[in-house]
Design a protein around this motif. Structure first.
Motif, PDB file in Angstrom:
ATOM      1  N   ALA A  95       0.834  -1.208   0.000  1.00 61.83           N
ATOM      2  CA  ALA A  95       0.000   0.000   0.000  1.00 61.83           C
ATOM      3  C   ALA A  95       0.866   1.254   0.000  1.00 61.83           C
ATOM      4  O   ALA A  95       0.566   2.233  -0.703  1.00 61.83           O
ATOM      5  N   ALA A  96       1.966   1.242   0.758  1.00 58.97           N
ATOM      6  CA  ALA A  96       2.867   2.400   0.798  1.00 58.97           C
ATOM      7  C   ALA A  96       3.492   2.645  -0.572  1.00 58.97           C
ATOM      8  O   ALA A  96       3.585   3.802  -1.033  1.00 58.97           O
ATOM      9  N   VAL A  97       3.896   1.581  -1.237  1.00 64.05           N
ATOM     10  CA  VAL A  97       4.486   1.723  -2.574  1.00 64.05           C
ATOM     11  C   VAL A  97       3.447   2.274  -3.545  1.00 64.05           C
ATOM     12  O   VAL A  97       3.742   3.147  -4.371  1.00 64.05           O
ATOM     13  N   ILE A  98       2.235   1.777  -3.453  1.00 60.70           N
ATOM     14  CA  ILE A  98       1.187   2.234  -4.363  1.00 60.70           C
ATOM     15  C   ILE A  98       0.844   3.701  -4.112  1.00 60.70           C
ATOM     16  O   ILE A  98       0.679   4.486  -5.059  1.00 60.70           O
ATOM     17  N   THR A 101       3.566   5.700  -5.565  1.00 61.43           N
ATOM     18  CA  THR A 101       3.459   5.651  -7.027  1.00 61.43           C
ATOM     19  C   THR A 101       2.369   6.580  -7.517  1.00 61.43           C
ATOM     20  O   THR A 101       2.533   7.291  -8.515  1.00 61.43           O
ATOM     21  N   PHE A 102       1.217   6.580  -6.820  1.00 63.51           N
ATOM     22  CA  PHE A 102       0.139   7.507  -7.176  1.00 63.51           C
ATOM     23  C   PHE A 102       0.608   8.953  -7.077  1.00 63.51           C
ATOM     24  O   PHE A 102       0.305   9.777  -7.927  1.00 63.51           O
ATOM     25  N   ALA A 103       1.365   9.240  -6.024  1.00 65.46           N
ATOM     26  CA  ALA A 103       1.841  10.625  -5.836  1.00 65.46           C
ATOM     27  C   ALA A 103       2.757  11.030  -6.983  1.00 65.46           C
ATOM     28  O   ALA A 103       2.634  12.131  -7.531  1.00 65.46           O
ATOM     29  N   TRP A 113       4.201   5.533 -14.992  1.00 65.90           N
ATOM     30  CA  TRP A 113       3.847   5.590 -13.579  1.00 65.90           C
ATOM     31  C   TRP A 113       2.380   5.215 -13.374  1.00 65.90           C
ATOM     32  O   TRP A 113       2.013   4.584 -12.376  1.00 65.90           O
ATOM     33  N   SER A 114       1.558   5.582 -14.304  1.00 67.51           N
ATOM     34  CA  SER A 114       0.137   5.213 -14.203  1.00 67.51           C
ATOM     35  C   SER A 114      -0.033   3.698 -14.313  1.00 67.51           C
ATOM     36  O   SER A 114      -0.847   3.094 -13.599  1.00 67.51           O
ATOM     37  N   LEU A 115       0.728   3.047 -15.189  1.00 73.76           N
ATOM     38  CA  LEU A 115       0.672   1.587 -15.303  1.00 73.76           C
ATOM     39  C   LEU A 115       1.153   0.937 -14.000  1.00 73.76           C
ATOM     40  O   LEU A 115       0.584  -0.066 -13.540  1.00 73.76           O
ATOM     41  N   GLY A 120      -0.196  -1.865  -8.918  1.00 72.08           N
ATOM     42  CA  GLY A 120      -0.269  -1.829  -7.452  1.00 72.08           C
ATOM     43  C   GLY A 120      -1.688  -2.038  -6.966  1.00 72.08           C
ATOM     44  O   GLY A 120      -1.932  -2.752  -5.982  1.00 72.08           O
ATOM     45  N   LEU A 121      -2.639  -1.401  -7.639  1.00 68.70           N
ATOM     46  CA  LEU A 121      -4.052  -1.603  -7.262  1.00 68.70           C
ATOM     47  C   LEU A 121      -4.469  -3.055  -7.464  1.00 68.70           C
ATOM     48  O   LEU A 121      -5.193  -3.624  -6.643  1.00 68.70           O
ATOM     49  N   LEU A 122      -4.000  -3.656  -8.555  1.00 68.75           N
ATOM     50  CA  LEU A 122      -4.298  -5.077  -8.772  1.00 68.75           C
ATOM     51  C   LEU A 122      -3.685  -5.930  -7.660  1.00 68.75           C
ATOM     52  O   LEU A 122      -4.317  -6.890  -7.187  1.00 68.75           O
ATOM     53  N   ALA A 123      -2.478  -5.592  -7.225  1.00 65.35           N
ATOM     54  CA  ALA A 123      -1.826  -6.356  -6.156  1.00 65.35           C
ATOM     55  C   ALA A 123      -2.622  -6.239  -4.856  1.00 65.35           C
ATOM     56  O   ALA A 123      -2.820  -7.233  -4.138  1.00 65.35           O
TER      57      ALA A 123
END
Length: 134
Positions: A95-98, A101-103, A113-115, A120-123
């Motif tokens: 969650a922290a990585v995602i 990444t969103f930021a 970065w969007s991919l 990350g959301l899938l994970a």
């Protein structure tokens, strides 16, 4: 069995000696039949007593194995709880990585970065699925 081996050998010896044919006189035949019957009865009582003792011994040994199984189950539960904590730790780190990444993706508006954010959301979705259904 080792302690009872001399007794068992003595019983077998007596049984072999009683099988020696005697003369066919009536009193001797009747005495021989009575001895054989009494000897068989005593032998069966001895066997029953021995089996009863072995059963109690086996029961005591089984009690020790039951304790060993319970100890193993307690350890398995402890390992399972630790495994679950590691899973939650991995989930939080994902969650922290995602979030980071969103930021970055929101700031740079880059397709790559969007991919990564989508992966990350899938994970996270997969982790929730595993936690709820598996």
């Amino acid at each position: 069995e080792t302690a009872l081996k001399p007794i068992t050998q003595a019983i077998e010896s007596i049984q072999k000696q009683s099988e020696i044919p005697l003369s066919q006189e009536a009193p001797t035949l009747e005495a021989r039949r009575m001895f054989a019957r009494d000897f068989l009865n005593a032998r069966l009582r001895y066997a029953a007593s021995r089996y009863e003792t072995e059963a109690r011994l086996n029961q005591a040994i089984a009690g020790f194995y039951e304790l060993k199984v319970r100890k193993s189950n307690i350890e398995a539960q402890r390992h399972h709880a630790r495994s679950q904590r590691f899973f939650f730790g991995m989930l939080v780190s994902q969650a922290a990585v995602i979030i980071s990444t969103f930021a970055v993706a929101a700031r740079q508006r880059n397709l790559l970065w969007s991919l990564a954010a989508g992966a990350g959301l899938l994970a996270i979705g997969f982790a929730i699925y595993v936690y709820l259904y598996i």
